[in-house]
Design a protein around this motif. Structure first.
Motif, PDB file in Angstrom:
ATOM      1  N   ILE A 227       0.867  -1.174   0.000  1.00 32.08           N
ATOM      2  CA  ILE A 227       0.000   0.000   0.000  1.00 32.08           C
ATOM      3  C   ILE A 227       0.907   1.227   0.000  1.00 32.08           C
ATOM      4  O   ILE A 227       1.618   1.485   0.962  1.00 32.08           O
ATOM      5  CB  ILE A 227      -0.934   0.024   1.218  1.00 32.08           C
ATOM      6  CG1 ILE A 227      -1.885  -1.176   1.188  1.00 32.08           C
ATOM      7  CG2 ILE A 227      -1.726   1.321   1.263  1.00 32.08           C
ATOM      8  CD1 ILE A 227      -2.782  -1.288   2.405  1.00 32.08           C
ATOM      9  N   GLY A 228       0.878   1.967  -1.101  1.00 34.67           N
ATOM     10  CA  GLY A 228       1.672   3.185  -1.184  1.00 34.67           C
ATOM     11  C   GLY A 228       2.945   3.014  -1.986  1.00 34.67           C
ATOM     12  O   GLY A 228       3.245   1.948  -2.531  1.00 34.67           O
ATOM     13  N   GLY A 229       3.726   4.078  -2.045  1.00 35.48           N
ATOM     14  CA  GLY A 229       4.961   4.092  -2.806  1.00 35.48           C
ATOM     15  C   GLY A 229       4.869   5.043  -3.984  1.00 35.48           C
ATOM     16  O   GLY A 229       3.790   5.525  -4.336  1.00 35.48           O
ATOM     17  N   SER A 230       6.019   5.333  -4.600  1.00 29.82           N
ATOM     18  CA  SER A 230       6.055   6.310  -5.676  1.00 29.82           C
ATOM     19  C   SER A 230       7.200   6.016  -6.627  1.00 29.82           C
ATOM     20  O   SER A 230       7.989   5.085  -6.409  1.00 29.82           O
ATOM     21  CB  SER A 230       6.190   7.722  -5.094  1.00 29.82           C
ATOM     22  OG  SER A 230       7.280   7.787  -4.183  1.00 29.82           O
ATOM     23  N   PHE A 231       7.305   6.841  -7.684  1.00 27.16           N
ATOM     24  CA  PHE A 231       8.232   6.573  -8.783  1.00 27.16           C
ATOM     25  C   PHE A 231       8.901   7.862  -9.257  1.00 27.16           C
ATOM     26  O   PHE A 231       8.410   8.966  -8.989  1.00 27.16           O
ATOM     27  CB  PHE A 231       7.479   5.964  -9.971  1.00 27.16           C
ATOM     28  CG  PHE A 231       6.763   4.688  -9.674  1.00 27.16           C
ATOM     29  CD1 PHE A 231       7.351   3.456  -9.922  1.00 27.16           C
ATOM     30  CD2 PHE A 231       5.482   4.703  -9.126  1.00 27.16           C
ATOM     31  CE1 PHE A 231       6.682   2.276  -9.643  1.00 27.16           C
ATOM     32  CE2 PHE A 231       4.801   3.529  -8.840  1.00 27.16           C
ATOM     33  CZ  PHE A 231       5.411   2.308  -9.107  1.00 27.16           C
ATOM     34  N   LEU A 232       9.982   7.685 -10.016  1.00 27.32           N
ATOM     35  CA  LEU A 232      10.604   8.765 -10.755  1.00 27.32           C
ATOM     36  C   LEU A 232      10.493   8.448 -12.237  1.00 27.32           C
ATOM     37  O   LEU A 232      10.724   7.311 -12.659  1.00 27.32           O
ATOM     38  CB  LEU A 232      12.071   8.924 -10.366  1.00 27.32           C
ATOM     39  CG  LEU A 232      12.340   9.388  -8.931  1.00 27.32           C
ATOM     40  CD1 LEU A 232      13.836   9.335  -8.632  1.00 27.32           C
ATOM     41  CD2 LEU A 232      11.796  10.796  -8.702  1.00 27.32           C
ATOM     42  N   ALA A 233      10.138   9.451 -13.036  1.00 26.86           N
ATOM     43  CA  ALA A 233       9.929   9.257 -14.469  1.00 26.86           C
ATOM     44  C   ALA A 233      10.553  10.413 -15.244  1.00 26.86           C
ATOM     45  O   ALA A 233      10.815  11.489 -14.689  1.00 26.86           O
ATOM     46  CB  ALA A 233       8.436   9.169 -14.774  1.00 26.86           C
ATOM     47  N   LEU A 234      10.779  10.188 -16.540  1.00 29.54           N
ATOM     48  CA  LEU A 234      11.282  11.219 -17.441  1.00 29.54           C
ATOM     49  C   LEU A 234      10.222  11.483 -18.502  1.00 29.54           C
ATOM     50  O   LEU A 234       9.707  10.550 -19.127  1.00 29.54           O
ATOM     51  CB  LEU A 234      12.577  10.768 -18.124  1.00 29.54           C
ATOM     52  CG  LEU A 234      13.710  10.255 -17.228  1.00 29.54           C
ATOM     53  CD1 LEU A 234      14.936   9.912 -18.080  1.00 29.54           C
ATOM     54  CD2 LEU A 234      14.065  11.272 -16.160  1.00 29.54           C
ATOM     55  N   THR A 235       9.883  12.735 -18.700  1.00 27.97           N
ATOM     56  CA  THR A 235       8.898  13.075 -19.721  1.00 27.97           C
ATOM     57  C   THR A 235       9.550  13.081 -21.099  1.00 27.97           C
ATOM     58  O   THR A 235      10.775  13.165 -21.231  1.00 27.97           O
ATOM     59  CB  THR A 235       8.282  14.459 -19.454  1.00 27.97           C
ATOM     60  OG1 THR A 235       9.280  15.468 -19.694  1.00 27.97           O
ATOM     61  CG2 THR A 235       7.766  14.572 -18.029  1.00 27.97           C
ATOM     62  N   THR A 236       8.721  13.038 -22.123  1.00 27.69           N
ATOM     63  CA  THR A 236       9.252  13.087 -23.484  1.00 27.69           C
ATOM     64  C   THR A 236       9.793  14.466 -23.833  1.00 27.69           C
ATOM     65  O   THR A 236      10.407  14.637 -24.894  1.00 27.69           O
ATOM     66  CB  THR A 236       8.183  12.677 -24.508  1.00 27.69           C
ATOM     67  OG1 THR A 236       6.993  13.438 -24.288  1.00 27.69           O
ATOM     68  CG2 THR A 236       7.866  11.194 -24.383  1.00 27.69           C
ATOM     69  N   ALA A 237       9.583  15.437 -22.962  1.00 28.40           N
ATOM     70  CA  ALA A 237      10.169  16.766 -23.163  1.00 28.40           C
ATOM     71  C   ALA A 237      11.580  16.854 -22.597  1.00 28.40           C
ATOM     72  O   ALA A 237      12.214  17.907 -22.686  1.00 28.40           O
ATOM     73  CB  ALA A 237       9.289  17.825 -22.504  1.00 28.40           C
ATOM     74  N   CYS A 238      12.070  15.777 -22.020  1.00 30.80           N
ATOM     75  CA  CYS A 238      13.371  15.799 -21.343  1.00 30.80           C
ATOM     76  C   CYS A 238      14.475  16.243 -22.308  1.00 30.80           C
ATOM     77  O   CYS A 238      14.637  15.676 -23.395  1.00 30.80           O
ATOM     78  CB  CYS A 238      13.691  14.420 -20.780  1.00 30.80           C
ATOM     79  SG  CYS A 238      15.201  14.371 -19.809  1.00 30.80           S
ATOM     80  N   ARG A 239      15.251  17.220 -21.876  1.00 32.71           N
ATOM     81  CA  ARG A 239      16.259  17.827 -22.736  1.00 32.71           C
ATOM     82  C   ARG A 239      17.600  17.099 -22.735  1.00 32.71           C
ATOM     83  O   ARG A 239      18.466  17.382 -23.564  1.00 32.71           O
ATOM     84  CB  ARG A 239      16.451  19.294 -22.326  1.00 32.71           C
ATOM     85  CG  ARG A 239      15.248  20.160 -22.627  1.00 32.71           C
ATOM     86  CD  ARG A 239      15.305  21.497 -21.925  1.00 32.71           C
ATOM     87  NE  ARG A 239      15.093  21.354 -20.483  1.00 32.71           N
ATOM     88  CZ  ARG A 239      15.103  22.390 -19.631  1.00 32.71           C
ATOM     89  NH1 ARG A 239      15.317  23.613 -20.084  1.00 32.71           N
ATOM     90  NH2 ARG A 239      14.881  22.188 -18.340  1.00 32.71           N
ATOM     91  N   ASN A 240      17.770  16.165 -21.803  1.00 31.72           N
ATOM     92  CA  ASN A 240      18.992  15.364 -21.779  1.00 31.72           C
ATOM     93  C   ASN A 240      18.652  14.032 -21.115  1.00 31.72           C
ATOM     94  O   ASN A 240      18.926  13.816 -19.932  1.00 31.72           O
ATOM     95  CB  ASN A 240      20.110  16.088 -21.017  1.00 31.72           C
ATOM     96  CG  ASN A 240      21.469  15.422 -21.187  1.00 31.72           C
ATOM     97  OD1 ASN A 240      21.554  14.212 -21.389  1.00 31.72           O
ATOM     98  ND2 ASN A 240      22.538  16.213 -21.089  1.00 31.72           N
ATOM     99  N   PRO A 241      18.041  13.129 -21.872  1.00 31.53           N
ATOM    100  CA  PRO A 241      17.537  11.887 -21.282  1.00 31.53           C
ATOM    101  C   PRO A 241      18.591  11.060 -20.550  1.00 31.53           C
ATOM    102  O   PRO A 241      18.324  10.562 -19.453  1.00 31.53           O
ATOM    103  CB  PRO A 241      16.970  11.138 -22.486  1.00 31.53           C
ATOM    104  CG  PRO A 241      16.584  12.206 -23.449  1.00 31.53           C
ATOM    105  CD  PRO A 241      17.643  13.250 -23.294  1.00 31.53           C
TER     106      PRO A 241
END
Length: 427
Positions: free
Chosen positions: A302-316
């Motif tokens: 129950i719970g938790g979170s993430f880190l993501a990169l958007t497609t707008a990322c300027r230096n993937p």
């Protein structure tokens, strides 16, 4: 101190973590699209308490000669802010947090995020609790997030009350006693008879855990309505049983719950690792009296979170290397110490920050319970519509504890939930 907002939202079936602060920097001012390039500035959106601020700043400083990363604490409704920004294509962050309860919705918008497999995610996938990692994987195998944390569940109990009731107090022996829901109910009734104490805050806590143990709940992976199916009905029946057996305190307000904890009229819980902080803050004078052991019928999350990169990322690649470093075992352990974030990075479980005995639990090293639970979590399908569909069940369970007939409450919950599902196009 009041019970945290995430506990309130858990009771409502709508788990979330509050963020405070204001936007201090933005990412791409154009449309979210290419995701290529070697930009020297990256904007990072996150909410307060999601991860250690020290880790965020220290890792950013370590790469400052190559790329400037500007973290922004986003207040208010984080999901709404991110959704609106992605839709407009303006001021889109390069890096963003995604709350666990929001991930199903963003999986349905996977085109707005980079596939982290293209940047090396597959090489580190085994570093994370498998079920939590899978929760950010699309049906066609795209990985849109790396997990920060999670909420493996356990049974919390007052050692002194169990001793008074003649029950085994050692966590290993207690775990054998509550290995099934029937065992937990029997133990809870024994404690109630001996001490008068309830073993759960309210029936919705049982409902939430029992649901989280199921591979599918209100909507199947095929997109079909299942709100009246065996998985949901089984969780409902367990929740109602906590009321009819008299082991629920039927408390839905933070102040009353804290008072009950302090008075010892609530001496147990079944829920996630982070809930222990709520118990400790609500009843600090009970320190040393609590223990944890396994969850009836097996672990859940129950719970938790993430880190993501958007497609707008300027230096993937630079952005991916940054988030990967934020989540190393050593940094995950710092986040555990600084922000009470239970790591999804499993190698952190053997580090001193997590293996040390905890005074609140009488010196018990609770990682011995939560660590194995995190590594054995079931993989669960969480449909984007589940949260909205679930709400009537939580409402009706509170009505049951207020005196409503359980059968009538079930009928009303299913009817209301089916209307929500129908409006969402669930068949």
């Amino acid at each position: 101190m009041n019970v945290s907002r995430r506990s309130f939202l858990l009771t409502s079936g709508l788990l979330g973590l509050a963020g405070t602060g204001a936007l201090t920097a933005c990412g791409s001012s154009g449309s979210a699209g290419g995701g290529g390039g070697d930009g020297e500035e990256l904007a990072f959106w996150i909410w307060s308490g999601a991860i250690s601020e020290k880790v965020v700043d220290d890792v950013a400083a370590s790469v400052a000669s190559t790329v400037e990363i500007t973290p922004s604490i986003i207040g208010g409704d984080f999901k709404q802010r991110l959704t609106t920004t992605l839709s407009s294509g303006q001021s889109v962050p390069d890096i963003t947090g995604v709350k666990g309860e929001d991930m199903p919705s963003f999986l349905a918008q996977a085109e707005a995020f980079l596939d982290l497999n293209d940047l090396g995610a597959e090489d580190i996938a085994s570093s994370f609790a498998a079920a939590k990692y899978a929760a950010a994987t699309t049906a066609d195998g795209k990985q849109i997030g790396l997990p920060i944390d999670l909420g493996p569940t356990a049974t919390y109990y007052r050692e002194d009350q169990w001793a008074q009731a003649g029950l085994p107090t050692d966590p290993a022996a207690a775990g054998q006693l509550v290995a099934t829901w029937d065992g937990w109910f029997q133990a809870a009734k024994t404690v109630k008879a001996a001490t008068g104490a309830a073993s759960i805050r309210n029936s919705t806590d049982v409902f939430a855990v029992a649901l989280a143990q199921q591979p599918e709940t209100f909507v199947t992976k095929a997109g079909a309505w299942a709100g009246d199916g065996d998985a949901v009905r089984g969780a409902w029946d367990l929740a109602v049983r906590s009321h009819t057996d008299g082991v629920s305190a039927a408390l839905f307000d933070a102040t009353g719950y804290n008072q009950a904890l302090a008075a010892g009229t609530v001496g147990g819980h079944v829920g996630p690792a982070w809930f222990g902080l709520d118990i400790a803050s609500g009843a600090p004078d009970t320190s040393g009296k609590w223990r944890v052991t396994g969850t009836p019928a097996g672990p859940a999350n129950i719970g938790g979170s993430f880190l993501a990169l958007t497609t707008a990322c300027r230096n993937p690649q630079a952005a991916f290397d940054y988030i990967k470093t934020l989540l190393t075992p050593e940094n995950a352990a710092i986040s555990f110490t600084d922000a009470s974030v239970f790591p999804a990075t499993t190698a952190a479980y053997s580090l001193p920050a997590l293996t040390a005995g905890q005074d609140f639990y009488g010196g018990q090293a609770t990682i011995d319970v939560f660590g194995p639970a995190a590594e054995q979590l079931p993989t669960v399908y969480d449909d984007p519509n589940n949260a909205a569909i679930a709400a009537p069940y939580y409402t009706e369970l509170s009505n049951v504890e207020g005196g409503k007939d359980p059968a009538a409450a079930w009928t009303d919950a299913v009817a209301a939930a089916k209307q929500v599902a129908d409006r969402a196009g669930v068949q």
